[in-house]
Design an enzyme around this catalytic site. Structure first.
Site, PDB file in Angstrom:
ATOM      1  N   GLY A 197       0.528  -1.214   0.048  1.00 46.27           N
ATOM      2  CA  GLY A 197       0.167   0.106   0.077  1.00 46.27           C
ATOM      3  C   GLY A 197       0.818   1.346   0.033  1.00 46.27           C
ATOM      4  CG  ASP A 211       5.416  13.021  -3.801  1.00 49.55           C
ATOM      5  OD1 ASP A 211       4.336  13.375  -3.623  1.00 49.55           O
ATOM      6  OD2 ASP A 211       6.243  12.469  -2.838  1.00 49.55           O
ATOM      7  CE  LYS A 215       6.047  15.173  -0.793  1.00 41.98           C
ATOM      8  NZ  LYS A 215       6.297  13.504  -0.557  1.00 41.98           N
TER       9      LYS A 215
END
Ligand SMILES: NC(=O)c1ccc[n+]([C@@H]2O[C@H](COP(=O)([O-])OP(=O)(O)OC[C@H]3O[C@@H](n4cnc5c(N)ncnc54)[C@H](OP(=O)(O)O)[C@@H]3O)[C@@H](O)[C@H]2O)c1
Lengths: 329, 163
Positions: A197, A211, A215
């Site tokens: 997960g 991603d 940031k």
């Protein structure tokens, strides 16, 4: 609160957990007056019960009974003084999050968000809007989850000249690379990350470095005062890292980690060779960062980069900072 | 400037201190000293000292003081601070390609040293090489980074550098 998924529900639970603390510190409750998911909302000017909302979402799949089309119309219909924006990240357009945050700031409401999309695309505009309307706009959880990096730089290191920040900002990539350290191939490690997960069915955002790049943009703008956006980041992901590369690095006492590097002149996300034992050589899903400043030298931090309660903890720290500020003024 | 000197001092009490105090007389700063009692030549003991001095004028003054104190200077040379960076290349290339790349790199910066190792396993057609390069200045390191980045991009090679 806009968004009632993993983070939204986590924050509702944290609000219930810290109810007494907030009451004691400020002499009043933090009232949750309206909560939206993608299609419904629940509202009550006297305050909703956060745990009841979580239970309802779990059993019915919806947070409220009332359906809606436009989150701005919902916000117009309720009285509130702070928006917690935790809807899905959309790095192409900013998505519903950008719309909601813009409306809230235009309406002179304070905003806390962990949604990287609006920040990576429209940081300058949103901060100017907040400044113009004298609103507080905080986003600690958008970088590094529970790892307190933005507020550390803004508050504790406020007198320092920060030269650079280098860090591991994506737990999924770090999990994959550390599994490869133990002999798995990239494909096996990615599959395992998906089964656990940690990685999405479409892992592009993580493994191609997008991603982490969001940031890096947030840090460049908020810590270094730069005016950059997602397209300014030089990005290399980890999908071309081979088992041979990992083995050769290990033979030289090194590991490969996906590192975001931000400084007044650098804005980059790429795999880097890290000596074993260096603070950025950590294994697993943790995030880590090394901040180098003129007086303090290097400061290393690490923490859980994602998770229900972990991200909610960053939102709570922003909420407390805002409430402390309000108490002072 | 950082300087390393091999001195020979008389094997008598107080001679070691006597050979080192002149360095502070010229405002120098000692960074390392090795006093080697095994290495004796003409009843003199070897002292290897590394120190910083501001400039050549200071160094000349120091040499004169040592001479006046009968300290023999066997060898003296500048010590350079070097900067090392590791580069890993992944892709389709041969050892000759890497040699050529390093040759081109040495036209861009002055390479103090370079070393290449290859992955032992070669199960796929891709190859992995690790280059350790040593240069004299941080600016050269930036130049070398830029050179490798653009050369690798042009040849479709994945490039990973150190911190
Ligand atoms: N998960 C983490 O650990 C973590 C860490 C740091 C930052 N973040 C960021 O936090 C945000 C939320 O993440 P999450 O993991 O909670 O995602 P999630 O579980 O997918 O939840 C997203 C929530 O937003 C709702 N939503 C979708 N479209 C919306 C809209 N137009 N207006 C209002 N709500 C809408 C969804 O509604 P439905 O329930 O109806 O689908 C859902 O409740 C993302 O921006 C993410 O990048 C997450």
């Amino acid at each position: 609160m806009a968004g009632f998924g993993t983070v939204g529900q986590g924050f509702a639970e944290v609000l219930a957990l810290r109810k007494d603390f907030i009451k004691e510190r400020y002499g009043e409750d933090a009232r949750l007056v309206c909560v939206m998911d993608s299609s419904t909302y629940a509202a009550d000017p006297d305050g909703l019960d956060p745990l009841e909302l979580v239970a309802r979402k779990k059993s019915t799949g919806k947070v409220g009974d009332v359906r809606y089309q436009d989150s701005v119309e919902v916000m117009k219909s309720v009285e509130f003084d702070l928006l917690v924006e935790v809807s899905p990240t959309d790095v192409k357009t900013g998505g519903a999050g950008l719309k909601s945050i813009t409306f809230a700031l235009e309406s002179k409401k304070d905003v806390i968000t962990v949604n990287k999309g609006p920040l990576a695309l429209k940081f300058g505009e949103l901060v100017s809007l907040a400044r113009k309307n004298r609103c507080k706009f905080r986003f600690e959880g958008s970088v590094g989850g529970a790892m307190p990096i933005i507020n550390l730089c803004h508050e504790n290191l406020v007198g320092e000249k920060i030269a650079s920040i280098r860090g591991i900002f994506n737990g999924t990539c770090n999990y994959i690379l550390s599994k490869m350290d133990n002999g798995q191939t990239f494909e096996q490690a990615l599959k395992e990350a998906q089964q656990m997960g940690y990685a999405e069915t479409d892992p592009t955002n993580d493994i191609e470095g997008y991603d982490s790049a969001c940031k890096a943009v947030i840090l460049a703008n908020s810590v270094f005062g730069r005016d950059v956006t997602f397209s300014d980041v030089e990005i290399t992901g980890i999908s071309s890292i081979t088992s041979e590369a990992i083995a050769l690095a290990a033979a030289n006492n090194m590991v490969i980690r996906l590192i975001g590097e931000v400084s007044p002149t650098k804005l980059e996300v790429s795999p880097r060779l890290i000596p074993k034992g260096h603070p950025l050589s950590i294994a697993g899903t943790l995030n880590a960062a090394q901040i180098v400043s003129d007086l303090a030298g290097p400061i290393s931090i690490s923490g859980r980069g994602a998770g229900r309660k972990e991200t909610a903890s960053a939102i709570l720290s922003d909420l407390i900072a805002i409430m402390d500020d309000r108490k002072r003024t | 400037m950082l300087v390393n000197a091999e001195l020979y001092v008389k094997d008598l009490p107080g001679q070691l201190v006597d050979s080192l105090t002149p360095i502070s007389m010229v405002d120098g700063n000692i960074t390392a000293v090795v006093h080697d009692r095994e290495q004796i030549v003409n009843q003199r003991i070897c002292v290897n000292v590394t120190f910083e001095v501001a400039d050549n004028k200071g160094l000349d003054r120091l040499k004169a003081i040592w001479k006046s104190k009968d300290v023999m200077i066997a060898r003296m040379g500048s010590v350079y601070e070097t900067h090392t960076m590791e580069y890993m290349l992944i892709g389709k290339f041969s050892a000759a390609n890497v040699e050529k790349l390093l040759e081109e790199a040495s036209n861009v910066v002055s390479l103090e040293s370079s070393d290449v190792s290859y992955s032992s396993k070669n199960a796929t057609s891709t190859r992995t090489a690790m280059i350790t390069a040593e240069v004299l200045t941080p600016e050269d390191l930036e130049k070398l980074d830029r050179f490798f980045r653009s050369a690798c991009r042009e040849s479709g090679i994945v490039y990973i550098r150190g911190l």
